[in-house]
Design a protein around this motif. Structure first.
Motif, PDB file in Angstrom:
ATOM      1  N   PRO A 127       8.733   5.261  14.601  1.00  0.00           N
ATOM      2  CA  PRO A 127       8.598   5.975  13.364  1.00  0.00           C
ATOM      3  C   PRO A 127       9.766   5.374  12.324  1.00  0.00           C
ATOM      4  CG  PRO A 127       9.958   7.004  15.638  1.00  0.00           C
ATOM      5  CD  PRO A 127       9.254   5.499  15.850  1.00  0.00           C
ATOM      6  N   THR A 128      10.840   4.736  12.857  1.00  0.00           N
ATOM      7  CA  THR A 128      11.420   3.706  11.628  1.00  0.00           C
ATOM      8  C   THR A 128      10.938   3.029  11.141  1.00  0.00           C
ATOM      9  OG1 THR A 128      13.861   4.767  13.134  1.00  0.00           O
ATOM     10  CG2 THR A 128      13.695   3.231  11.424  1.00  0.00           C
ATOM     11  N   ASP A 129      10.276   2.032  11.891  1.00  0.00           N
ATOM     12  CA  ASP A 129      10.043   0.717  10.970  1.00  0.00           C
ATOM     13  C   ASP A 129       8.263   1.385  10.371  1.00  0.00           C
ATOM     14  OD1 ASP A 129       9.088  -2.233  11.022  1.00  0.00           O
ATOM     15  OD2 ASP A 129       7.322  -1.405  11.720  1.00  0.00           O
ATOM     16  N   GLU A 130       7.432   2.183  10.844  1.00  0.00           N
ATOM     17  CA  GLU A 130       7.111   2.729  10.106  1.00  0.00           C
ATOM     18  C   GLU A 130       7.610   3.609   8.581  1.00  0.00           C
ATOM     19  OE1 GLU A 130       2.972   3.986   8.243  1.00  0.00           O
ATOM     20  OE2 GLU A 130       3.755   2.316  10.380  1.00  0.00           O
ATOM     21  N   ALA A 131       8.487   4.245   8.639  1.00  0.00           N
ATOM     22  CA  ALA A 131       9.076   4.867   7.867  1.00  0.00           C
ATOM     23  C   ALA A 131      10.046   3.417   6.709  1.00  0.00           C
ATOM     24  CB  ALA A 131      10.889   5.801   7.890  1.00  0.00           C
ATOM     25  N   ILE A 132      10.359   2.758   7.343  1.00  0.00           N
ATOM     26  CA  ILE A 132      10.522   1.595   5.833  1.00  0.00           C
ATOM     27  C   ILE A 132       9.941   1.010   5.163  1.00  0.00           C
ATOM     28  CG2 ILE A 132      11.824  -0.649   6.561  1.00  0.00           C
ATOM     29  CD1 ILE A 132      13.554   0.328   8.390  1.00  0.00           C
ATOM     30  N   THR A 133       8.633   0.854   6.155  1.00  0.00           N
ATOM     31  CA  THR A 133       7.221  -0.047   5.212  1.00  0.00           C
ATOM     32  C   THR A 133       6.696   0.565   4.807  1.00  0.00           C
ATOM     33  OG1 THR A 133       6.904  -1.503   7.739  1.00  0.00           O
ATOM     34  CG2 THR A 133       4.902  -0.991   6.366  1.00  0.00           C
ATOM     35  N   ARG A 134       6.643   2.289   4.895  1.00  0.00           N
ATOM     36  CA  ARG A 134       6.038   3.278   4.156  1.00  0.00           C
ATOM     37  C   ARG A 134       7.083   3.460   2.715  1.00  0.00           C
ATOM     38  NH1 ARG A 134       5.415   7.135   7.237  1.00  0.00           N
ATOM     39  NH2 ARG A 134       7.558   7.549   7.047  1.00  0.00           N
ATOM     40  N   VAL A 135       8.375   3.103   3.364  1.00  0.00           N
ATOM     41  CA  VAL A 135       9.011   3.188   1.467  1.00  0.00           C
ATOM     42  C   VAL A 135       8.842   1.454   1.246  1.00  0.00           C
ATOM     43  CG1 VAL A 135      11.398   2.866   0.737  1.00  0.00           C
ATOM     44  CG2 VAL A 135      10.749   4.775   1.803  1.00  0.00           C
ATOM     45  N   LEU A 136       8.654   0.624   1.559  1.00  0.00           N
ATOM     46  CA  LEU A 136       8.952  -0.716   0.945  1.00  0.00           C
ATOM     47  C   LEU A 136       7.289  -0.982   0.719  1.00  0.00           C
ATOM     48  CD1 LEU A 136      10.796  -3.344   3.295  1.00  0.00           C
ATOM     49  CD2 LEU A 136      10.938  -2.582   1.186  1.00  0.00           C
ATOM     50  N   ALA A 137       6.033   0.250   0.858  1.00  0.00           N
ATOM     51  CA  ALA A 137       4.523  -0.663   0.348  1.00  0.00           C
ATOM     52  C   ALA A 137       4.232   0.039  -1.120  1.00  0.00           C
ATOM     53  CB  ALA A 137       3.611  -0.064   1.425  1.00  0.00           C
ATOM     54  N   GLU A 138       5.496   1.446  -0.700  1.00  0.00           N
ATOM     55  CA  GLU A 138       5.307   2.370  -2.638  1.00  0.00           C
ATOM     56  C   GLU A 138       6.674   1.536  -3.397  1.00  0.00           C
ATOM     57  OE1 GLU A 138       8.021   5.962  -0.867  1.00  0.00           O
ATOM     58  OE2 GLU A 138       5.707   6.749   0.344  1.00  0.00           O
ATOM     59  N   GLN A 139       7.097   0.795  -3.467  1.00  0.00           N
ATOM     60  CA  GLN A 139       8.130  -0.077  -4.126  1.00  0.00           C
ATOM     61  C   GLN A 139       7.798  -1.535  -4.508  1.00  0.00           C
ATOM     62  OE1 GLN A 139      12.092   0.126  -2.293  1.00  0.00           O
ATOM     63  NE2 GLN A 139      11.970   1.934  -2.888  1.00  0.00           N
ATOM     64  N   HIS A 140       6.856  -1.903  -3.623  1.00  0.00           N
ATOM     65  CA  HIS A 140       6.021  -3.459  -3.243  1.00  0.00           C
ATOM     66  C   HIS A 140       4.992  -3.501  -3.705  1.00  0.00           C
ATOM     67  CE1 HIS A 140      10.216  -4.718  -4.719  1.00  0.00           C
ATOM     68  NE2 HIS A 140      11.351  -3.668  -3.575  1.00  0.00           N
ATOM     69  N   PRO A 141       3.934  -2.187  -4.229  1.00  0.00           N
ATOM     70  CA  PRO A 141       2.296  -2.469  -3.294  1.00  0.00           C
ATOM     71  C   PRO A 141       1.921  -3.725  -3.291  1.00  0.00           C
ATOM     72  CG  PRO A 141       2.983  -1.587  -5.660  1.00  0.00           C
ATOM     73  CD  PRO A 141       4.362  -1.609  -5.361  1.00  0.00           C
ATOM     74  N   HIS A 142       2.384  -4.515  -3.925  1.00  0.00           N
ATOM     75  CA  HIS A 142       0.982  -6.046  -3.903  1.00  0.00           C
ATOM     76  C   HIS A 142       2.183  -6.881  -2.622  1.00  0.00           C
ATOM     77  CE1 HIS A 142       5.554  -6.735  -6.097  1.00  0.00           C
ATOM     78  NE2 HIS A 142       5.688  -8.640  -5.023  1.00  0.00           N
ATOM     79  N   LEU A 143       2.870  -6.136  -2.222  1.00  0.00           N
ATOM     80  CA  LEU A 143       3.142  -6.731  -0.631  1.00  0.00           C
ATOM     81  C   LEU A 143       2.504  -6.420  -0.057  1.00  0.00           C
ATOM     82  CD1 LEU A 143       7.200  -7.526  -1.166  1.00  0.00           C
ATOM     83  CD2 LEU A 143       5.595  -9.057  -1.497  1.00  0.00           C
ATOM     84  N   PHE A 144       1.526  -5.413   0.053  1.00  0.00           N
ATOM     85  CA  PHE A 144       0.902  -4.512   1.157  1.00  0.00           C
ATOM     86  C   PHE A 144      -0.428  -4.173   0.856  1.00  0.00           C
ATOM     87  CE2 PHE A 144       5.887  -3.831   1.968  1.00  0.00           C
ATOM     88  CZ  PHE A 144       6.155  -3.844   3.606  1.00  0.00           C
ATOM     89  N   PRO A 145      -0.599  -5.273   0.847  1.00  0.00           N
ATOM     90  CA  PRO A 145      -2.266  -4.619   0.307  1.00  0.00           C
ATOM     91  C   PRO A 145      -3.157  -4.142   1.398  1.00  0.00           C
ATOM     92  CG  PRO A 145      -2.399  -6.922   1.083  1.00  0.00           C
ATOM     93  CD  PRO A 145      -0.564  -6.701   0.444  1.00  0.00           C
TER      94      PRO A 145
END
Length: 134
Positions: free
Chosen positions: A108-126
């Motif tokens: 759950p911690t990794d998922e929460a971090i990934t969610r925030v990063l994907a919102e801030q940098h969507p080009h990195l998480f197509p």
């Protein structure tokens, strides 16, 4: 299913202490259980578990620390032979593990971090964009 949140603070094993340079005693460290959160509901093999190192074929598996409220032990265990439904990923847990396979367990911690990063940098998480395309 979410990953178990059990944590153990363990001293270094005696053989590691014996190999340490004089005056440089290894520090205790923590391990996080890698199993699914429901593994303690299983009657058999309900111990928490974390992989410490891969034996790279020596035992056909890895060395794991298994613990409960009374003890902790290092044990070599073979890898689980299951493949994900797409046949692309092998389970990263030991053979006979309780609960789900590693691809079913979500940190759950990794998922929460990934969610925030994907919102801030969507080009990195197509893969997280609507439609999954880039």
């Amino acid at each position: 299913m979410n990953q178990c949140t059990a944590v153990a603070f363990l001293p270094p094993p005696d053989h590691v202490i014996a190999l340490a340079a004089p005056g440089h005693r290894p520090e205790p460290g923590h391990v996080l259980c890698e199993l699914g959160e429901d593994h303690e509901n299983h009657k058999v093999d309900a111990d928490h578990a974390a992989m410490l190192w891969d034996e790279e074929g020596r035992y056909g598996g890895a060395v794991w620390v298994r613990w409960n409220t009374e003890r902790a032990e290092l044990v070599p265990l073979p890898w689980c032979s299951a493949l994900d439904p797409w046949g692309e990923e092998a389970c990263g847990l030991f053979a006979g593990h309780p609960s789900g396979h590693s691809w079913e367990v979500i940190d759950p911690t990794d998922e929460a971090i990934t969610r925030v990063l994907a919102e801030q940098h969507p080009h990195l998480f197509p893969e997280r964009r609507e439609g999954g395309g880039g």
